[in-house]
Design a protein around this motif. Structure first.
Motif, mmCIF file in Angstrom:
data_model
loop_
_atom_site.group_PDB
_atom_site.id
_atom_site.type_symbol
_atom_site.label_atom_id
_atom_site.label_comp_id
_atom_site.label_asym_id
_atom_site.label_seq_id
_atom_site.Cartn_x
_atom_site.Cartn_y
_atom_site.Cartn_z
ATOM 1 N N LEU A 39 48.361 45.990 53.338
ATOM 2 C CA LEU A 39 47.713 46.198 52.042
ATOM 3 C C LEU A 39 48.623 45.816 50.882
ATOM 4 O O LEU A 39 48.164 45.221 49.895
ATOM 5 C CB LEU A 39 47.270 47.654 51.906
ATOM 6 N N MET A 40 49.913 46.127 50.996
ATOM 7 C CA MET A 40 50.842 45.762 49.922
ATOM 8 C C MET A 40 50.989 44.252 49.822
ATOM 9 O O MET A 40 51.058 43.698 48.712
ATOM 10 C CB MET A 40 52.198 46.422 50.153
ATOM 11 N N THR A 41 51.012 43.562 50.953
ATOM 12 C CA THR A 41 51.108 42.103 50.938
ATOM 13 C C THR A 41 49.870 41.494 50.294
ATOM 14 O O THR A 41 49.970 40.575 49.467
ATOM 15 C CB THR A 41 51.275 41.562 52.369
ATOM 16 N N ALA A 42 48.701 42.003 50.654
ATOM 17 C CA ALA A 42 47.461 41.505 50.046
ATOM 18 C C ALA A 42 47.463 41.767 48.543
ATOM 19 O O ALA A 42 47.022 40.916 47.756
ATOM 20 C CB ALA A 42 46.256 42.169 50.702
ATOM 21 N N GLY A 43 47.975 42.914 48.134
ATOM 22 C CA GLY A 43 48.057 43.218 46.707
ATOM 23 C C GLY A 43 48.995 42.287 45.968
ATOM 24 O O GLY A 43 48.692 41.829 44.857
ATOM 25 N N LEU A 44 50.139 41.992 46.569
ATOM 26 C CA LEU A 44 51.084 41.066 45.936
ATOM 27 C C LEU A 44 50.511 39.665 45.815
ATOM 28 O O LEU A 44 50.677 39.000 44.779
ATOM 29 C CB LEU A 44 52.392 41.022 46.732
ATOM 30 N N VAL A 45 49.838 39.202 46.861
ATOM 31 C CA VAL A 45 49.235 37.864 46.814
ATOM 32 C C VAL A 45 48.161 37.811 45.731
ATOM 33 O O VAL A 45 48.088 36.846 44.961
ATOM 34 C CB VAL A 45 48.654 37.491 48.200
ATOM 35 N N THR A 46 47.359 38.851 45.652
ATOM 36 C CA THR A 46 46.316 38.900 44.625
ATOM 37 C C THR A 46 46.919 38.911 43.226
ATOM 38 O O THR A 46 46.449 38.194 42.328
ATOM 39 C CB THR A 46 45.426 40.148 44.826
ATOM 40 N N ALA A 47 47.964 39.712 43.036
ATOM 41 C CA ALA A 47 48.611 39.776 41.721
ATOM 42 C C ALA A 47 49.219 38.429 41.345
ATOM 43 O O ALA A 47 49.087 37.975 40.197
ATOM 44 C CB ALA A 47 49.682 40.864 41.719
ATOM 45 N N LEU A 48 49.880 37.775 42.285
ATOM 46 C CA LEU A 48 50.450 36.454 42.005
ATOM 47 C C LEU A 48 49.358 35.441 41.704
ATOM 48 O O LEU A 48 49.520 34.586 40.833
ATOM 49 C CB LEU A 48 51.301 35.974 43.182
ATOM 50 N N TRP A 49 48.251 35.514 42.437
ATOM 51 C CA TRP A 49 47.157 34.573 42.209
ATOM 52 C C TRP A 49 46.568 34.748 40.816
ATOM 53 O O TRP A 49 46.264 33.773 40.130
ATOM 54 C CB TRP A 49 46.072 34.757 43.273
ATOM 55 N N VAL A 50 46.415 35.993 40.373
ATOM 56 C CA VAL A 50 45.854 36.257 39.045
ATOM 57 C C VAL A 50 46.784 35.725 37.959
ATOM 58 O O VAL A 50 46.345 35.092 36.995
ATOM 59 C CB VAL A 50 45.600 37.774 38.858
ATOM 60 N N VAL A 51 48.073 35.937 38.120
ATOM 61 C CA VAL A 51 49.041 35.548 37.090
ATOM 62 C C VAL A 51 49.286 34.041 37.077
ATOM 63 O O VAL A 51 49.349 33.423 36.008
ATOM 64 C CB VAL A 51 50.376 36.306 37.305
ATOM 65 N N ALA A 52 49.394 33.422 38.251
ATOM 66 C CA ALA A 52 49.840 32.027 38.314
ATOM 67 C C ALA A 52 48.790 31.096 38.914
ATOM 68 O O ALA A 52 49.130 30.098 39.547
ATOM 69 C CB ALA A 52 51.130 31.953 39.129
ATOM 70 N N LYS A 53 47.511 31.389 38.725
ATOM 71 C CA LYS A 53 46.439 30.597 39.334
ATOM 72 C C LYS A 53 46.516 29.120 38.931
ATOM 73 O O LYS A 53 46.469 28.229 39.785
ATOM 74 C CB LYS A 53 45.080 31.178 38.944
ATOM 75 N N ASP A 54 46.653 28.856 37.650
ATOM 76 C CA ASP A 54 46.674 27.465 37.185
ATOM 77 C C ASP A 54 47.876 26.698 37.734
ATOM 78 O O ASP A 54 47.736 25.561 38.191
ATOM 79 C CB ASP A 54 46.679 27.417 35.657
ATOM 80 N N GLN A 55 49.048 27.317 37.712
ATOM 81 C CA GLN A 55 50.247 26.659 38.222
ATOM 82 C C GLN A 55 50.153 26.405 39.727
ATOM 83 O O GLN A 55 50.561 25.359 40.221
ATOM 84 C CB GLN A 55 51.500 27.480 37.917
ATOM 85 N N LEU A 56 49.604 27.378 40.463
ATOM 86 C CA LEU A 56 49.463 27.210 41.909
ATOM 87 C C LEU A 56 48.481 26.097 42.250
ATOM 88 O O LEU A 56 48.728 25.289 43.156
ATOM 89 C CB LEU A 56 49.018 28.525 42.559
ATOM 90 N N LEU A 57 47.371 26.013 41.515
ATOM 91 C CA LEU A 57 46.411 24.936 41.752
ATOM 92 C C LEU A 57 47.011 23.571 41.429
ATOM 93 O O LEU A 57 46.796 22.596 42.152
ATOM 94 C CB LEU A 57 45.143 25.173 40.926
ATOM 95 N N THR A 58 47.779 23.503 40.358
ATOM 96 C CA THR A 58 48.429 22.246 39.990
ATOM 97 C C THR A 58 49.429 21.817 41.063
ATOM 98 O O THR A 58 49.464 20.645 41.462
ATOM 99 C CB THR A 58 49.150 22.386 38.634
ATOM 100 N N MET A 59 50.216 22.760 41.551
ATOM 101 C CA MET A 59 51.177 22.448 42.621
ATOM 102 C C MET A 59 50.461 21.990 43.884
ATOM 103 O O MET A 59 50.883 21.025 44.538
ATOM 104 C CB MET A 59 52.041 23.676 42.957
ATOM 105 N N PHE A 60 49.379 22.650 44.243
ATOM 106 C CA PHE A 60 48.632 22.310 45.452
ATOM 107 C C PHE A 60 48.025 20.901 45.323
ATOM 108 O O PHE A 60 48.125 20.085 46.250
ATOM 109 C CB PHE A 60 47.544 23.351 45.696
ATOM 110 N N GLN A 61 47.414 20.610 44.183
ATOM 111 C CA GLN A 61 46.814 19.296 43.974
ATOM 112 C C GLN A 61 47.891 18.209 43.956
ATOM 113 O O GLN A 61 47.674 17.122 44.490
ATOM 114 C CB GLN A 61 46.009 19.282 42.697
#
Length: 69
Positions: A39-61
């Motif tokens: 549960l803590m891992t899922a929470g951390l991933v969700t928090a990171l996704w909310v904060v850095a969604k645009d940067q993560l999508l740019t890196m992935f693309q």
């Protein structure tokens, strides 16, 4: 002599049974820890996704475009 062997065998079997029972309890008690870690891992991933969604999508693309050429 057979009484001694029988008693020894019974004590050995009882000790083995108690040891196995203790092991099962220890493993059973560890389940909430794994649930908490998951549960803590899922929470951390969700928090990171909310904060850095645009940067993560740019890196992935960027990574996909560099692989596909």
């Amino acid at each position: 002599m057979s009484i001694t062997r029988t008693l020894s065998a019974r004590l050995h079997a009882a000790g083995h049974h108690l040891a196995a029972r203790g092991t099962r309890r220890a493993e059973r008690g560890d389940v909430p820890g794994w649930v908490l870690i998951t549960l803590m891992t899922a929470g951390l991933v969700t928090a990171l996704w909310v904060v850095a969604k645009d940067q993560l999508l740019t890196m992935f693309q960027s990574a996909l475009s560099s692989v596909s050429g």
